[in-house]
Write an enzyme that holds these catalytic residues in place. Structure first.
Site, PDB file in Angstrom:
ATOM      1  N   ARG A   1       0.819  -1.233   0.000  1.00 56.82           N
ATOM      2  CA  ARG A   1       0.000   0.000   0.000  1.00 56.82           C
ATOM      3  C   ARG A   1       0.847   1.275   0.000  1.00 56.82           C
ATOM      4  O   ARG A   1       0.483   2.271   0.629  1.00 56.82           O
ATOM      5  CB  ARG A   1      -0.960   0.035   1.205  1.00 56.82           C
TER       6      ARG A   1
ATOM      7  N   SER B   1     -10.225   0.680   3.627  1.00 58.81           N
ATOM      8  CA  SER B   1      -9.453   0.201   4.782  1.00 58.81           C
ATOM      9  C   SER B   1      -8.787   1.388   5.462  1.00 58.81           C
ATOM     10  O   SER B   1      -8.042   2.134   4.826  1.00 58.81           O
ATOM     11  CB  SER B   1      -8.386  -0.793   4.339  1.00 58.81           C
TER      12      SER B   1
ATOM     13  N   GLU C   1      -3.839   3.852   6.646  1.00 57.90           N
ATOM     14  CA  GLU C   1      -3.753   3.642   5.191  1.00 57.90           C
ATOM     15  C   GLU C   1      -4.421   4.816   4.485  1.00 57.90           C
ATOM     16  O   GLU C   1      -3.950   5.302   3.460  1.00 57.90           O
ATOM     17  CB  GLU C   1      -4.447   2.331   4.792  1.00 57.90           C
TER      18      GLU C   1
HETATM   19  C1  LIG Z   1     -15.559   0.509  -0.223  1.00 53.80           C
HETATM   20  C2  LIG Z   1     -14.079   0.619  -0.472  1.00 53.80           C
HETATM   21  C3  LIG Z   1     -13.321  -0.522  -0.697  1.00 53.80           C
HETATM   22  C4  LIG Z   1     -11.939  -0.433  -0.924  1.00 53.80           C
HETATM   23  N1  LIG Z   1     -11.210  -1.582  -1.139  1.00 53.80           N
HETATM   24  C5  LIG Z   1      -9.885  -1.510  -1.371  1.00 53.80           C
HETATM   25  C6  LIG Z   1      -9.106  -2.697  -1.609  1.00 53.80           C
HETATM   26  O1  LIG Z   1      -9.604  -3.802  -1.619  1.00 53.80           O
HETATM   27  N2  LIG Z   1      -7.784  -2.559  -1.832  1.00 53.80           N
HETATM   28  C7  LIG Z   1      -7.166  -1.346  -1.839  1.00 53.80           C
HETATM   29  O2  LIG Z   1      -5.957  -1.281  -2.061  1.00 53.80           O
HETATM   30  N3  LIG Z   1      -7.870  -0.207  -1.615  1.00 53.80           N
HETATM   31  C8  LIG Z   1      -9.212  -0.263  -1.397  1.00 53.80           C
HETATM   32  N4  LIG Z   1      -9.913   0.891  -1.160  1.00 53.80           N
HETATM   33  C9  LIG Z   1      -9.196   2.181  -1.135  1.00 53.80           C
HETATM   34  C10 LIG Z   1      -9.129   2.910  -2.470  1.00 53.80           C
HETATM   35  O3  LIG Z   1     -10.195   2.546  -3.330  1.00 53.80           O
HETATM   36  C11 LIG Z   1      -7.785   2.695  -3.186  1.00 53.80           C
HETATM   37  O4  LIG Z   1      -6.690   3.106  -2.404  1.00 53.80           O
HETATM   38  C12 LIG Z   1      -7.745   3.473  -4.525  1.00 53.80           C
HETATM   39  O5  LIG Z   1      -6.602   3.062  -5.232  1.00 53.80           O
HETATM   40  C13 LIG Z   1      -7.706   4.976  -4.337  1.00 53.80           C
HETATM   41  O6  LIG Z   1      -7.933   5.564  -5.604  1.00 53.80           O
HETATM   42  P1  LIG Z   1      -8.656   6.984  -5.738  1.00 53.80           P
HETATM   43  O7  LIG Z   1      -8.761   7.320  -7.174  1.00 53.80           O
HETATM   44  O8  LIG Z   1      -9.927   7.005  -4.976  1.00 53.80           O
HETATM   45  O9  LIG Z   1      -7.549   7.913  -5.040  1.00 53.80           O
HETATM   46  P2  LIG Z   1      -7.756   9.040  -3.934  1.00 53.80           P
HETATM   47  O10 LIG Z   1      -8.376   8.449  -2.713  1.00 53.80           O
HETATM   48  O11 LIG Z   1      -8.409  10.222  -4.530  1.00 53.80           O
HETATM   49  O12 LIG Z   1      -6.226   9.385  -3.608  1.00 53.80           O
HETATM   50  C14 LIG Z   1      -5.413   8.455  -2.912  1.00 53.80           C
HETATM   51  C15 LIG Z   1      -3.942   8.887  -3.046  1.00 53.80           C
HETATM   52  O13 LIG Z   1      -3.551   8.719  -4.401  1.00 53.80           O
HETATM   53  C16 LIG Z   1      -2.968   9.922  -4.894  1.00 53.80           C
HETATM   54  N5  LIG Z   1      -3.309  10.054  -6.315  1.00 53.80           N
HETATM   55  C17 LIG Z   1      -4.543   9.946  -6.891  1.00 53.80           C
HETATM   56  N6  LIG Z   1      -4.461  10.146  -8.219  1.00 53.80           N
HETATM   57  C18 LIG Z   1      -3.152  10.395  -8.484  1.00 53.80           C
HETATM   58  C19 LIG Z   1      -2.423  10.703  -9.682  1.00 53.80           C
HETATM   59  N7  LIG Z   1      -3.034  10.821 -10.871  1.00 53.80           N
HETATM   60  N8  LIG Z   1      -1.086  10.923  -9.582  1.00 53.80           N
HETATM   61  C20 LIG Z   1      -0.443  10.828  -8.397  1.00 53.80           C
HETATM   62  N9  LIG Z   1      -1.072  10.533  -7.236  1.00 53.80           N
HETATM   63  C21 LIG Z   1      -2.415  10.324  -7.282  1.00 53.80           C
HETATM   64  C22 LIG Z   1      -3.594  11.040  -4.059  1.00 53.80           C
HETATM   65  O14 LIG Z   1      -2.778  12.194  -4.022  1.00 53.80           O
HETATM   66  C23 LIG Z   1      -3.702  10.350  -2.698  1.00 53.80           C
HETATM   67  O15 LIG Z   1      -2.470  10.429  -2.008  1.00 53.80           O
HETATM   68  C24 LIG Z   1     -11.306   0.834  -0.925  1.00 53.80           C
HETATM   69  C25 LIG Z   1     -12.071   1.996  -0.725  1.00 53.80           C
HETATM   70  C26 LIG Z   1     -13.444   1.892  -0.491  1.00 53.80           C
HETATM   71  C27 LIG Z   1     -14.221   3.150  -0.281  1.00 53.80           C
END
Ligand SMILES: Cc1cc2nc3c(=O)[nH]c(=O)nc-3n(C[C@H](O)[C@H](O)[C@H](O)COP(=O)(O)OP(=O)(O)OC[C@H]3O[C@@H](n4cnc5c(N)ncnc54)[C@H](O)[C@@H]3O)c2cc1C
Length: 305
Positions: free
Chosen positions: A178, A227, A297
């Site tokens: 992560r 998470s 996380e």
């Molecule tokens: C119901 C639910 C279930 C989930 N299950 C999982 C799972 O099974 N496994 C898991 O790993 N995660 C899970 N997550 C967490 C999340 O979905 C992941 O971490 C996902 O990858 C985050 O993507 P996002 O677009 O929402 O990023 P954001 O939450 O908007 O950002 C997260 C981070 O990524 C950075 N970021 C985003 N876009 C860019 C970019 N273009 N360039 C550089 N940095 C960037 C941001 O600056 C920030 O630091 C879950 C979340 C929810 C709500």
């Protein structure tokens, strides 16, 4: 009246083509549905526009990037400086030869899984249950069902603070659980990934199983940030939280999920401060009962109100 940051930047960057707006709500964007506003929100028209913006952004103006906000807690005082959000022009997905797949950073992870399936490329089913976009997955090394983003990444493309294009190999992304230690400030615009050639029907069965398991075990329709804590080596965060008696624990409008104890939920009217305070209280109780220090996380960004 003093000009806003967005107005000043628009005046300094006459060739900007994307949308640059002042004082935008982020609570409408992030999954928790709480938190403060972005002082300025920039949605670039395309890569050239993003490069132009970064190359001209005054050094003293802070910036950051958000994806779909599924792993984010934006504090109630909001985000100073510029928040960048990539839209449709960055959401292309293109299967290539030898089980490769190119995807833009704004492509939803679930779409990546489905397009890979249609192209007969296995190894992407885990993305079907992750509700973020690829940029967030590249940054967080998102993973599930025994696969992580880093297992698929060949190269990541983006732009640095100077507006220069960068290409980062899998090794240069510095992946661990992560976590990525890619150079600070790089905005990812897309990635070349590789899976393996498989039968569509077999991939579909995997994708369906991933989605069904999610629905049964996680509060996927709640206002949550996924998470909350990383699993400590060899341990499950949810079990430690449960054993510390935190299931259902509430502060203000924030609650530890009854369904999955590593999820915090905005049950209605929570502030970002409630959610962060609840997370810290859980960490305190877990430390007291098990001696383990949980690590967040969820990314907590911005300033307190
Ligand atoms: C119901 C639910 C279930 C989930 N299950 C999982 C799972 O099974 N496994 C898991 O790993 N995660 C899970 N997550 C967490 C999340 O979905 C992941 O971490 C996902 O990858 C985050 O993507 P996002 O677009 O929402 O990023 P954001 O939450 O908007 O950002 C997260 C981070 O990524 C950075 N970021 C985003 N876009 C860019 C970019 N273009 N360039 C550089 N940095 C960037 C941001 O600056 C920030 O630091 C879950 C979340 C929810 C709500």
């Amino acid at each position: 009246m003093t000009a806003t940051l967005a107005e000043r930047l628009a005046a300094q960057l006459p060739k900007l083509r994307g949308r640059l707006l002042s004082d935008q709500s982020l609570a409408e964007v992030v999954w928790f549905r709480v938190g403060g506003r972005a002082e300025a929100l920039f949605t670039p028209a395309d890569e050239d526009d993003l490069a132009y913006f970064l190359s001209r952004l005054p050094a003293e103006v802070p910036y950051g990037v958000i994806g779909l906000g599924s792993n984010l807690l934006v504090r109630d005082g909001g985000l100073p400086g510029v928040t960048i959000r990539l839209g449709k022009p960055f959401a292309t997905i293109a299967p290539g030869r030898d089980a490769t797949l190119w995807a833009g950073a704004a492509a939803a992870d679930k779409r990546v899984a489905l397009e890979a399936m249609e192209a007969g490329i296995g190894g992407f089913a885990f993305f079907a249950g992750i509700p973020g976009a690829l940029g967030g997955a590249l940054a967080m090394n998102a993973g599930a069902n025994g696969t992580e983003t880093s297992d698929r990444v060949v190269e990541v493309f983006g732009f640095d603070r100077a507006g220069d294009a960068v290409t980062l190999s899998n090794a240069a992304m510095g992946y661990s659980y992560r976590h990525s230690s890619a150079p600070e400030g790089v905005i990812f615009t897309g990635a070349l990934m590789r899976g393996e050639q498989r039968e569509r029907a077999a991939i579909k069965a995997e994708v369906d199983a991933v989605i069904a398991h999610r629905e049964a075990s996680q509060p996927t329709r709640s206002r949550t940030g996924g998470s909350t804590f990383k699993n400590p080596p060899g341990l499950s965060a949810w079990r430690l939280v449960d054993e510390a008696g935190c299931r259902g624990l509430t502060i203000g409008g924030a609650q530890v999920s009854e369904l999955h104890t590593n999820f915090l939920i905005n049950v209605g009217g929570a502030t970002a401060a409630d959610i962060e305070a609840l997370g810290e209280e859980v960490r305190r109780r877990v430390k007291e009962t098990s001696g383990v220090e949980l690590e967040w996380e969820i990314k907590r960004i911005g300033v307190a109100a």
